[in-house]
Design a protein around this motif. Structure first.
Motif, short mmCIF file in Angstrom:
data_model
loop_
_atom_site.label_atom_id
_atom_site.label_comp_id
_atom_site.label_asym_id
_atom_site.label_seq_id
_atom_site.Cartn_x
_atom_site.Cartn_y
_atom_site.Cartn_z
N ARG A 1 -3.79 4.73 1.76
CA ARG A 1 -3.25 3.40 1.98
C ARG A 1 -4.23 2.37 1.40
O ARG A 1 -5.42 2.42 1.72
N ARG B 1 -2.06 4.36 10.57
CA ARG B 1 -0.87 4.70 9.79
C ARG B 1 -1.13 5.88 8.87
O ARG B 1 -0.24 6.72 8.65
N ASP C 1 0.96 9.16 8.81
CA ASP C 1 1.60 9.62 7.58
C ASP C 1 1.35 11.12 7.37
O ASP C 1 2.26 11.87 6.98
#
Length: 390
Positions: free
Chosen positions: A117, A134, A138
């Motif tokens: 990210r 996140r 993921d």
């Protein structure tokens, strides 16, 4: 009721002996892959009866799986056992100035998923931490693994990290100092380990990269930020305060500003994040100005690396980080400068782990913590793994 004599072991002693035997057998199976009973007996040093008793218990508790070979001829087929590496997972995070990367592995270290990210040095702390959350989510989603099966998280980050998992200093990220990574990542009760990114890149090289046979190595972590790390006698050397091999604060070395040599030869319209790569590409194509810039950069890197080499006298120096992908143009001038500075130049190798090297090292750190908890004799009996827990 029988009276215990001096030679009769107490119930507590028997329980501790049983727990010890469980850990010894589990460690023997984990270390050998899929060993047969005879090999487990030899590796554990326990008697066959004790081993078979423990094996039955560990299979019933779902820590091990019994596998039977195909029957050939007469007699019983040989039994072998494997550790259920799929019972849990570990996550390695690389929380940097420009990206957050995550690697998900099973308990044997097999990579199940990776993700990245983007962030920037100006990303606020809470948003960078949210990006880490996140990235972890993921990976579990991509691997089809529920988050409850993540037993441990390792995190590498730029800057100096204390033993409690808090960032003490981070020059590359304005508001990162003071970030409590262990507290944030461990809020669900997971094991969490946090360390400097260069040090975890060195651990990855020693465990999974080009330096698996080197007991002593220096890692030159070269990229947008530069770092050094040490592995001595096969163990990552952090130092008393987690700052071993951190030479970034020594102004006489001038290694942090050295990247400007590369930036200066890239066209002005090239984004800053891509200028070093453009300079390496130009040097690869024979551009004289770019080749000179690479040599100047290598000279600054060599001075820092030579300082560590003179103290440690390692067998190997590994060029890691993003710039390891430019080893074809960087390694030769780096070696030439080291030959000028060092009476004995170690073997030079370029990393092959790519951009995930820090995340892989963080996963190794997490798996070490899992092993320590599983195999510590004072942790009590190994619990049964239920269908929900795995």
């Amino acid at each position: 009721m029988p009276i215990m004599g001096p030679s009769t072991p107490a119930a507590g002693d028997l329980a501790r002996l049983r727990q010890h035997n469980e850990r010894v057998v589990l460690a023997a199976v984990r270390a050998s892959g899929t060993p047969r009973v005879a090999q487990i007996v030899a590796d554990s040093g326990l008697g066959r009866t004790a081993v078979e008793d423990v094996l039955a218990t560990l299979v019933a508790r779902r820590w091990l799986v019994e596998e039977r070979a195909a029957i050939r001829g007469r007699g019983r087929p040989a039994r072998s056992y494997r550790f259920r590496a799929e019972a849990g997972c570990a996550v390695g995070l690389d929380i940097g100035a420009y990206s957050v990367r995550a690697v998900l592995t099973d308990l044997a270290g097999r990579v199940l998923a990776t993700t990245r990210r983007p962030v920037s040095p100006q990303t606020r702390r809470r948003d960078r931490l949210a990006a880490a959350d996140r990235a972890l989510a993921d990976c579990t989603r991509d691997a089809g693994v529920p988050e409850r099966r993540v037993w441990a998280v390792g995190a590498g980050t730029t800057g100096l990290v204390d033993r409690a998992g808090r960032v003490v200093r981070a020059n590359a990220i304005p508001d990162w100092a003071g970030a409590d990574l262990a507290g944030h990542l461990g809020r669900d009760g997971r094991l969490v380990l946090v360390d400097n990114d260069s040090q975890l890149a060195a651990l990855a090289e020693q465990r999974r990269g080009v330096a698996t046979e080197a007991a002593d190595l220096v890692l030159l972590h070269a990229g947008r930020r530069t770092g050094l790390a040490l592995v001595l006698d096969g163990r990552l050397r952090r130092g008393a305060y987690g700052a071993a091999a951190d030479l970034s604060a020594l102004p006489g070395l001038s290694w942090e500003p050295a990247i400007e040599y590369l930036h200066a030869v890239a066209p002005a319209d090239v984004p800053v994040a891509d200028r070093a790569e453009r300079a390496f590409a130009a040097a690869r194509d024979g551009d004289r100005r770019a080749r000179t810039a690479v040599r100047r950069y290598a000279r600054a890197m060599a001075l820092a690396a030579a300082t560590a080499i003179a103290v440690v006298d390692p067998r190997m120096l590994v060029l890691g980080g993003a710039f390891s992908q430019a080893a074809d143009v960087l390694l030769e001038p780096l070696g030439a400068e080291l030959a000028r500075l060092c009476p004995q130049v170690p073997e030079l190798r370029a990393s092959t782990l790519g951009a995930d090297c820090v995340a892989l090292g963080a996963a190794c750190l997490a798996l070490d913590a899992v092993d320590e908890r599983l195999l510590a004799a004072d942790r009590g009996p190994l619990p049964a793994l239920t269908a929900r827990s795995v």
